[in-house]
Scaffold this motif. Structure first.
Motif, PDB file in Angstrom:
ATOM      1  N   ALA A 253       0.818  -1.216   0.000  1.00 18.18           N
ATOM      2  CA  ALA A 253       0.000   0.000   0.000  1.00 18.18           C
ATOM      3  C   ALA A 253       0.850   1.264   0.000  1.00 18.18           C
ATOM      4  O   ALA A 253       0.525   2.238  -0.675  1.00 18.18           O
ATOM      5  CB  ALA A 253      -0.936  -0.001   1.213  1.00 18.18           C
ATOM      6  N   ALA A 254       1.949   1.275   0.789  1.00 15.48           N
ATOM      7  CA  ALA A 254       2.758   2.486   0.889  1.00 15.48           C
ATOM      8  C   ALA A 254       4.142   2.145   1.423  1.00 15.48           C
ATOM      9  O   ALA A 254       4.341   1.113   2.059  1.00 15.48           O
ATOM     10  CB  ALA A 254       2.081   3.505   1.804  1.00 15.48           C
ATOM     11  N   ILE A 255       5.091   3.047   1.137  1.00  7.45           N
ATOM     12  CA  ILE A 255       6.452   2.951   1.680  1.00  7.45           C
ATOM     13  C   ILE A 255       6.684   4.181   2.538  1.00  7.45           C
ATOM     14  O   ILE A 255       6.531   5.313   2.067  1.00  7.45           O
ATOM     15  CB  ILE A 255       7.504   2.877   0.563  1.00  7.45           C
ATOM     16  CG1 ILE A 255       7.261   1.665  -0.332  1.00  7.45           C
ATOM     17  CG2 ILE A 255       8.908   2.824   1.149  1.00  7.45           C
ATOM     18  CD1 ILE A 255       8.208   1.592  -1.521  1.00  7.45           C
ATOM     19  N   GLU A 256       7.036   3.974   3.784  1.00  9.39           N
ATOM     20  CA  GLU A 256       7.255   5.074   4.720  1.00  9.39           C
ATOM     21  C   GLU A 256       8.748   5.231   4.991  1.00  9.39           C
ATOM     22  O   GLU A 256       9.358   4.379   5.660  1.00  9.39           O
ATOM     23  CB  GLU A 256       6.520   4.797   6.035  1.00  9.39           C
ATOM     24  CG  GLU A 256       6.742   5.846   7.103  1.00  9.39           C
ATOM     25  CD  GLU A 256       6.170   5.433   8.444  1.00  9.39           C
ATOM     26  OE1 GLU A 256       6.354   6.186   9.422  1.00  9.39           O
ATOM     27  OE2 GLU A 256       5.563   4.351   8.530  1.00  9.39           O
ATOM     28  N   PRO A 257       9.398   6.291   4.499  1.00 10.82           N
ATOM     29  CA  PRO A 257      10.840   6.488   4.737  1.00 10.82           C
ATOM     30  C   PRO A 257      11.129   6.736   6.213  1.00 10.82           C
ATOM     31  O   PRO A 257      10.300   7.292   6.944  1.00 10.82           O
ATOM     32  CB  PRO A 257      11.171   7.721   3.889  1.00 10.82           C
ATOM     33  CG  PRO A 257      10.024   7.869   2.936  1.00 10.82           C
ATOM     34  CD  PRO A 257       8.826   7.341   3.648  1.00 10.82           C
ATOM     35  N   GLN A 258      12.318   6.331   6.643  1.00 17.56           N
ATOM     36  CA  GLN A 258      12.765   6.552   8.015  1.00 17.56           C
ATOM     37  C   GLN A 258      14.009   7.441   8.005  1.00 17.56           C
ATOM     38  O   GLN A 258      14.722   7.524   7.008  1.00 17.56           O
ATOM     39  CB  GLN A 258      13.088   5.216   8.687  1.00 17.56           C
ATOM     40  CG  GLN A 258      11.919   4.249   8.748  1.00 17.56           C
ATOM     41  CD  GLN A 258      10.838   4.715   9.702  1.00 17.56           C
ATOM     42  OE1 GLN A 258      11.060   4.847  10.897  1.00 17.56           O
ATOM     43  NE2 GLN A 258       9.643   4.951   9.175  1.00 17.56           N
ATOM     44  N   ASP A 259      14.257   8.099   9.119  1.00 20.00           N
ATOM     45  CA  ASP A 259      15.421   8.986   9.213  1.00 20.00           C
ATOM     46  C   ASP A 259      16.730   8.227   9.065  1.00 20.00           C
ATOM     47  O   ASP A 259      17.751   8.794   8.665  1.00 20.00           O
ATOM     48  CB  ASP A 259      15.414   9.713  10.565  1.00 20.00           C
ATOM     49  CG  ASP A 259      14.233  10.675  10.690  1.00 20.00           C
ATOM     50  OD1 ASP A 259      13.699  11.082   9.644  1.00 20.00           O
ATOM     51  OD2 ASP A 259      13.848  10.993  11.835  1.00 20.00           O
ATOM     52  N   THR A 260      16.730   6.964   9.379  1.00 23.37           N
ATOM     53  CA  THR A 260      17.948   6.154   9.310  1.00 23.37           C
ATOM     54  C   THR A 260      18.330   5.780   7.886  1.00 23.37           C
ATOM     55  O   THR A 260      19.407   5.238   7.650  1.00 23.37           O
ATOM     56  CB  THR A 260      17.764   4.861  10.124  1.00 23.37           C
ATOM     57  OG1 THR A 260      16.656   4.119   9.587  1.00 23.37           O
ATOM     58  CG2 THR A 260      17.498   5.166  11.580  1.00 23.37           C
ATOM     59  N   GLY A 261      17.432   6.035   6.938  1.00 23.40           N
ATOM     60  CA  GLY A 261      17.668   5.613   5.564  1.00 23.40           C
ATOM     61  C   GLY A 261      16.907   4.353   5.217  1.00 23.40           C
ATOM     62  O   GLY A 261      16.770   4.005   4.037  1.00 23.40           O
ATOM     63  N   ASP A 262      16.425   3.639   6.242  1.00 24.63           N
ATOM     64  CA  ASP A 262      15.575   2.478   6.008  1.00 24.63           C
ATOM     65  C   ASP A 262      14.153   2.953   5.733  1.00 24.63           C
ATOM     66  O   ASP A 262      13.885   4.149   5.617  1.00 24.63           O
ATOM     67  CB  ASP A 262      15.607   1.543   7.220  1.00 24.63           C
ATOM     68  CG  ASP A 262      16.996   0.989   7.482  1.00 24.63           C
ATOM     69  OD1 ASP A 262      17.759   0.836   6.512  1.00 24.63           O
ATOM     70  OD2 ASP A 262      17.319   0.720   8.657  1.00 24.63           O
ATOM     71  N   CYS A 275      11.888  -2.448   5.766  1.00 27.89           N
ATOM     72  CA  CYS A 275      12.562  -2.402   4.461  1.00 27.89           C
ATOM     73  C   CYS A 275      13.918  -1.736   4.677  1.00 27.89           C
ATOM     74  O   CYS A 275      13.981  -0.566   5.062  1.00 27.89           O
ATOM     75  CB  CYS A 275      11.725  -1.617   3.453  1.00 27.89           C
ATOM     76  SG  CYS A 275      12.475  -1.468   1.822  1.00 27.89           S
ATOM     77  N   SER A 276      14.984  -2.455   4.447  1.00 29.43           N
ATOM     78  CA  SER A 276      16.318  -1.902   4.671  1.00 29.43           C
ATOM     79  C   SER A 276      16.734  -1.025   3.499  1.00 29.43           C
ATOM     80  O   SER A 276      16.217  -1.152   2.382  1.00 29.43           O
ATOM     81  CB  SER A 276      17.334  -3.028   4.879  1.00 29.43           C
ATOM     82  OG  SER A 276      17.418  -3.834   3.725  1.00 29.43           O
ATOM     83  N   ARG A 277      17.668  -0.127   3.761  1.00 25.83           N
ATOM     84  CA  ARG A 277      18.102   0.821   2.722  1.00 25.83           C
ATOM     85  C   ARG A 277      18.700   0.101   1.516  1.00 25.83           C
ATOM     86  O   ARG A 277      18.672   0.618   0.408  1.00 25.83           O
ATOM     87  CB  ARG A 277      19.113   1.794   3.319  1.00 25.83           C
ATOM     88  CG  ARG A 277      20.443   1.164   3.699  1.00 25.83           C
ATOM     89  CD  ARG A 277      21.355   2.156   4.385  1.00 25.83           C
ATOM     90  NE  ARG A 277      20.878   2.442   5.723  1.00 25.83           N
ATOM     91  CZ  ARG A 277      21.451   3.326   6.541  1.00 25.83           C
ATOM     92  NH1 ARG A 277      22.501   4.014   6.122  1.00 25.83           N
ATOM     93  NH2 ARG A 277      20.979   3.523   7.747  1.00 25.83           N
ATOM     94  N   ARG A 278      19.224  -1.103   1.739  1.00 24.05           N
ATOM     95  CA  ARG A 278      19.817  -1.880   0.653  1.00 24.05           C
ATOM     96  C   ARG A 278      18.789  -2.201  -0.425  1.00 24.05           C
ATOM     97  O   ARG A 278      19.120  -2.269  -1.614  1.00 24.05           O
ATOM     98  CB  ARG A 278      20.414  -3.157   1.212  1.00 24.05           C
ATOM     99  CG  ARG A 278      20.959  -4.112   0.180  1.00 24.05           C
ATOM    100  CD  ARG A 278      21.454  -5.384   0.828  1.00 24.05           C
ATOM    101  NE  ARG A 278      21.915  -6.355  -0.150  1.00 24.05           N
ATOM    102  CZ  ARG A 278      22.321  -7.579   0.151  1.00 24.05           C
ATOM    103  NH1 ARG A 278      22.339  -7.983   1.413  1.00 24.05           N
ATOM    104  NH2 ARG A 278      22.716  -8.403  -0.794  1.00 24.05           N
ATOM    105  N   TYR A 279      17.536  -2.390  -0.026  1.00 24.05           N
ATOM    106  CA  TYR A 279      16.497  -2.793  -0.978  1.00 24.05           C
ATOM    107  C   TYR A 279      15.486  -1.670  -1.258  1.00 24.05           C
ATOM    108  O   TYR A 279      14.643  -1.818  -2.147  1.00 24.05           O
ATOM    109  CB  TYR A 279      15.725  -4.005  -0.428  1.00 24.05           C
ATOM    110  CG  TYR A 279      16.594  -5.216  -0.193  1.00 24.05           C
ATOM    111  CD1 TYR A 279      16.963  -6.057  -1.235  1.00 24.05           C
ATOM    112  CD2 TYR A 279      17.044  -5.527   1.079  1.00 24.05           C
ATOM    113  CE1 TYR A 279      17.766  -7.164  -1.013  1.00 24.05           C
ATOM    114  CE2 TYR A 279      17.853  -6.638   1.313  1.00 24.05           C
ATOM    115  CZ  TYR A 279      18.211  -7.454   0.266  1.00 24.05           C
ATOM    116  OH  TYR A 279      19.004  -8.548   0.488  1.00 24.05           O
ATOM    117  N   ARG A 280      15.566  -0.562  -0.532  1.00 21.41           N
ATOM    118  CA  ARG A 280      14.541   0.469  -0.638  1.00 21.41           C
ATOM    119  C   ARG A 280      14.477   1.097  -2.026  1.00 21.41           C
ATOM    120  O   ARG A 280      13.402   1.221  -2.626  1.00 21.41           O
ATOM    121  CB  ARG A 280      14.815   1.560   0.408  1.00 21.41           C
ATOM    122  CG  ARG A 280      13.724   2.614   0.500  1.00 21.41           C
ATOM    123  CD  ARG A 280      14.205   3.804   1.309  1.00 21.41           C
ATOM    124  NE  ARG A 280      15.356   4.437   0.657  1.00 21.41           N
ATOM    125  CZ  ARG A 280      16.014   5.465   1.177  1.00 21.41           C
ATOM    126  NH1 ARG A 280      15.678   5.941   2.354  1.00 21.41           N
ATOM    127  NH2 ARG A 280      17.039   5.989   0.525  1.00 21.41           N
TER     128      ARG A 280
END
Length: 291
Positions: A253-262, A275-280
């Protein structure tokens, strides 16, 4: 909501409270019953030992054993004992039993010394080499019992909730569907077998030597790694979003970004997955291309 703990409708037999209660109850029963029997033996033999001393011995031992349960559970998850792996994993468990025993003895003796000090007395463990060997002979049985209980419980859960596996290729002729990219999985549950479509998998989560297939609110363990299963799922429908997670893109439904980059991935049913930054970025690109 913690993105690393997707919500699940866990039945009572999977309750964390039930699991903790079992180990606490077992430890309490052992400590109380052993304290009573040791005190009865002391009174019968007329030994000059105060009634509180056996209580300290038994409760200190069982308290440390209870504290070691999470470590045993984690270790058996990393080195599970199954019919097809026990020979390979057994040496690791023998080493673990030694570490288990040494930790138990050191912590147990420390607690006893502390308890004796509060009574103005001192606790003597005896000759360490001899006593360590004696305690190990007891602890290795305790460690083995813990492992058997943990693995039996996990086997019970797998049988009760159902366990998935890939369809076997036919003995004669060509398979109906590609073996390297199965369209269905066979689930065995309580003696019955039924098929689930690969397209019905909502998400996949790593669980030790298994991966859990989430299908219509139920988890079905499959003996595989996340990478191994990823290679066999339709890349047009499924995407890796974390080292431990694969998600069905149709349900995103949605992707919510995090301050950590994940990021956090929100599914249509309200489930939140990490969702880790490696795959985001790759996930965003795939969604943008599909749109």
């Amino acid at each position: 909501m913690d993105a690393r703990t997707p919500p699940t409708s866990a039945p009572i037999w999977r309750s964390r409270t039930l699991q903790i209660g079992f180990w606490v109850g077992m430890s309490l029963i052992h400590a109380v019953s052993n304290s009573l029997t040791v005190n009865m033996d002391i009174r019968r033999l007329g030994l000059p030992i105060a009634p509180w001393e056996p209580v300290v011995w038994e409760f200190s031992s069982n308290l440390v054993l209870l504290a070691l349960v999470p470590a045993v559970v984690a270790f058996t998850r990393r080195f599970p004992l199954h019919w097809d792996t026990w020979r390979r994993q057994l040496p690791w468990h023998l080493v673990a039993s030694v570490v288990f025993s040494v930790t138990h003895v050191l912590a147990m003796v420390a607690l006893r010394k502390l308890a004796y000090a509060t009574q103005g007395d001192s606790y003597g463990f005896g000759a360490w080499p001899r006593e360590l060997a004696y305690e190990y002979l007891k602890d290795v049985r305790t460690y083995a019992s813990m492992v058997v209980i943990v693995e039996t419980y996990r086997l019970f859960l797998r049988r009760l909730q159902g366990e998935a596996r890939l369809l076997d290729p036919p003995e004669d002729g060509e398979p109906v569907e590609p073996v390297d990219r199965p369209e269905r999985f066979l689930v065995r549950k309580l003696g019955r077998e039924f098929l689930i479509a690969a397209a019905d998998i909502e998400w996949v989560q790593a669980a030790g030597n298994y991966v859990n297939l989430r299908v219509r609110g139920h988890d079905y363990p499959l003996r595989s790694t996340v990478a191994g299963l990823e290679a066999r799922l339709d890349p047009g429908r499924f995407a890796r979003i974390h080292r431990s997670y694969i998600v069905n893109l149709d349900l995103l439904a949605a992707i919510e970004p995090q301050d950590t980059g994940d990021a956090r991935v929100h599914l249509k049913d309200g489930t939140v997955l990490p969702c880790s930054r490696r795959y985001r970025d790759a996930l965003r690109s795939r969604l943008a291309a599909a749109a």
